[in-house]
Design a protein around this motif. Structure first.
Motif, short mmCIF file in Angstrom:
data_model
loop_
_atom_site.label_atom_id
_atom_site.label_comp_id
_atom_site.label_asym_id
_atom_site.label_seq_id
_atom_site.Cartn_x
_atom_site.Cartn_y
_atom_site.Cartn_z
N ALA A 1 -4.26 -7.02 -2.73
CA ALA A 1 -4.00 -6.34 -1.46
C ALA A 1 -2.50 -6.14 -1.26
O ALA A 1 -1.70 -7.01 -1.61
CB ALA A 1 -4.59 -7.14 -0.30
N ARG B 1 -0.45 -5.96 1.52
CA ARG B 1 -0.04 -6.14 2.91
C ARG B 1 1.19 -7.02 2.99
O ARG B 1 1.24 -8.07 2.37
CB ARG B 1 -1.17 -6.77 3.72
CG ARG B 1 -2.42 -5.92 3.78
CD ARG B 1 -3.62 -6.76 4.17
NE ARG B 1 -3.79 -7.85 3.21
CZ ARG B 1 -4.21 -9.06 3.54
NH1 ARG B 1 -4.50 -9.34 4.78
NH2 ARG B 1 -4.35 -10.00 2.61
N ASP C 1 -8.36 -6.08 -4.25
CA ASP C 1 -7.87 -5.54 -2.98
C ASP C 1 -9.09 -5.20 -2.15
O ASP C 1 -9.50 -4.05 -2.05
CB ASP C 1 -7.00 -4.30 -3.22
CG ASP C 1 -6.40 -3.77 -1.92
OD1 ASP C 1 -6.71 -4.32 -0.85
OD2 ASP C 1 -5.62 -2.80 -1.98
N ARG D 1 -9.13 -2.95 1.61
CA ARG D 1 -9.00 -1.49 1.72
C ARG D 1 -10.10 -0.85 0.89
O ARG D 1 -10.06 -0.88 -0.34
CB ARG D 1 -7.60 -1.06 1.24
CG ARG D 1 -7.25 0.38 1.53
CD ARG D 1 -5.77 0.63 1.26
NE ARG D 1 -5.41 0.47 -0.14
CZ ARG D 1 -5.42 1.45 -1.03
NH1 ARG D 1 -5.76 2.68 -0.69
NH2 ARG D 1 -5.08 1.22 -2.29
N MET E 1 -16.55 -4.93 0.39
CA MET E 1 -15.30 -4.91 1.15
C MET E 1 -15.24 -6.14 2.06
O MET E 1 -16.23 -6.51 2.71
CB MET E 1 -15.22 -3.62 1.98
CG MET E 1 -13.92 -3.48 2.76
SD MET E 1 -13.89 -1.96 3.73
CE MET E 1 -12.39 -2.21 4.68
N ASN F 1 0.83 -1.20 0.00
CA ASN F 1 0.00 0.00 0.00
C ASN F 1 0.87 1.25 0.00
O ASN F 1 1.89 1.32 0.69
CB ASN F 1 -0.91 0.02 1.24
CG ASN F 1 -1.94 -1.09 1.21
OD1 ASN F 1 -2.32 -1.56 0.14
ND2 ASN F 1 -2.38 -1.53 2.38
N ALA G 1 -9.34 1.42 -1.98
CA ALA G 1 -8.78 0.84 -3.20
C ALA G 1 -9.88 0.54 -4.21
O ALA G 1 -9.73 0.79 -5.41
CB ALA G 1 -8.01 -0.43 -2.86
#
Length: 302
Positions: free
Chosen positions: A187, A189, A133, A136, A159, A105, A139
């Protein structure tokens, strides 16, 4: 690359002022300048050793000749893949052509996807985005805005949905519609490497239920201004999935553009795109010659 170039030559100029030959002071200054540009110690030493060998063997003496040697050596480090003249450096013989985009991110991953979609649409390609993603909310919203701006289709879920499910629905829809290119956001992360690896593997596996050789490209987006941290990110994502190409963002605002050279040298993965601004057209296809010339211009050595 102005900031990188200015930083390099400001350090180098102190050592070469008044000199007419290439000596140890000049080589030390080059080494310091390259390390300061975040090229990395290992890559810098490769360049310095090659320069030193060529200077000794070929009896180069002028500083303009030195600039030529530098450019030759760095160009050789960037020769990971052929640098062809296609406006978008992908092989679109497969349809849909699936590109999975990864990165932490904050590096400009979702924005890069949007700009890439706009580039592809301008070339007449139909594009479908997959908002995988799902951890978030911003996003998904951001990707939706880019889909509207570029004219690309988008597949999204609520989400917290399973990212692999989004990817599956995206490629399935793309096949049904005959879409040219699929861009899958993922994502960003890194807090749990096992989860990251498992998630990316799961996304790849479910897409292959629809398209057996998907994804055709795994594009890692890195922030050029983060310097050595970009190396760490590249290393972790290379462990998690098979990276096939790089996009390096924010090169216009950093004096550490040497990170591009260091990452390519270390991981042997080609850079295909660079981000040089905020505008929709500021994602550029990477041109090795233009990149090197923008840093190591002979005219800057008097």
């Amino acid at each position: 690359m102005k900031k990188t170039k200015d930083g390099f030559f400001s350090k180098l100029s102190k050592a070469i002022l008044g000199k007419s030959v290439i000596d140890d002071d000049v080589l030390d200054a080059i080494e310091e300048a390259l390390i300061a540009s975040d090229m990395g110690v290992d890559t810098t030493m490769k360049v310095i050793d090659s320069i030193e060998e060529r200077v000794h063997k070929e009896k180069y003496t002028s500083l303009k000749e030195l600039a030529d040697i530098e450019r030759d050596e760095i160009r050789s480090l960037l020769n990971v893949a052929d640098n062809d003249d296609r406006i978008v450096p992908f092989d679109f013989s497969k349809k849909p052509y699936v590109i999975m985009v990864v990165g932490v991110n904050g590096v400009g991953k979702t924005t890069t996807i949007g700009k890439l979609a706009a580039m592809l649409r301008a070339q007449g390609k139909t594009v479908m985005m997959g908002a995988a993603d799902t951890f978030r909310a911003a996003a998904v919203d951001q990707l939706t805005i880019w889909s509207e701006r570029s004219g690309a289709d988008i597949v999204k879920q609520e989400m917290g949905s399973d990212p692999a499910s989004v990817a599956f629905d995206t490629v399935k829809s793309a096949v049904a519609k005959g879409t040219d290119v699929v861009l899958i956001d993922t994502a960003g992360r890194l807090h749990n490497k096992v989860n990251l690896m498992n998630e990316l593997t799961k996304i790849r596996n479910v897409m292959r239920k629809v398209i057996p050789d998907a994804p055709h490209e795994v594009l890692l987006v890195l922030d050029g201004s983060t310097g050595q941290n970009a190396y760490v990110q590249a290393q972790e994502f290379a462990k998690a999935t098979d990276i096939t190409a790089l996009a390096v963002t924010k090169l216009d605002g950093t004096a550490k553009g040497g990170v591009v050279i260091g990452i390519v040298d270390r991981f042997r993965i080609p850079v295909k795109f660079v981000g040089v601004g905020e505008g929709v057209d500021d994602l550029k296809v990477f041109d090795k010659k233009e990149f090197i010339d923008s840093i190591f211009s002979i005219d800057d050595i008097k």
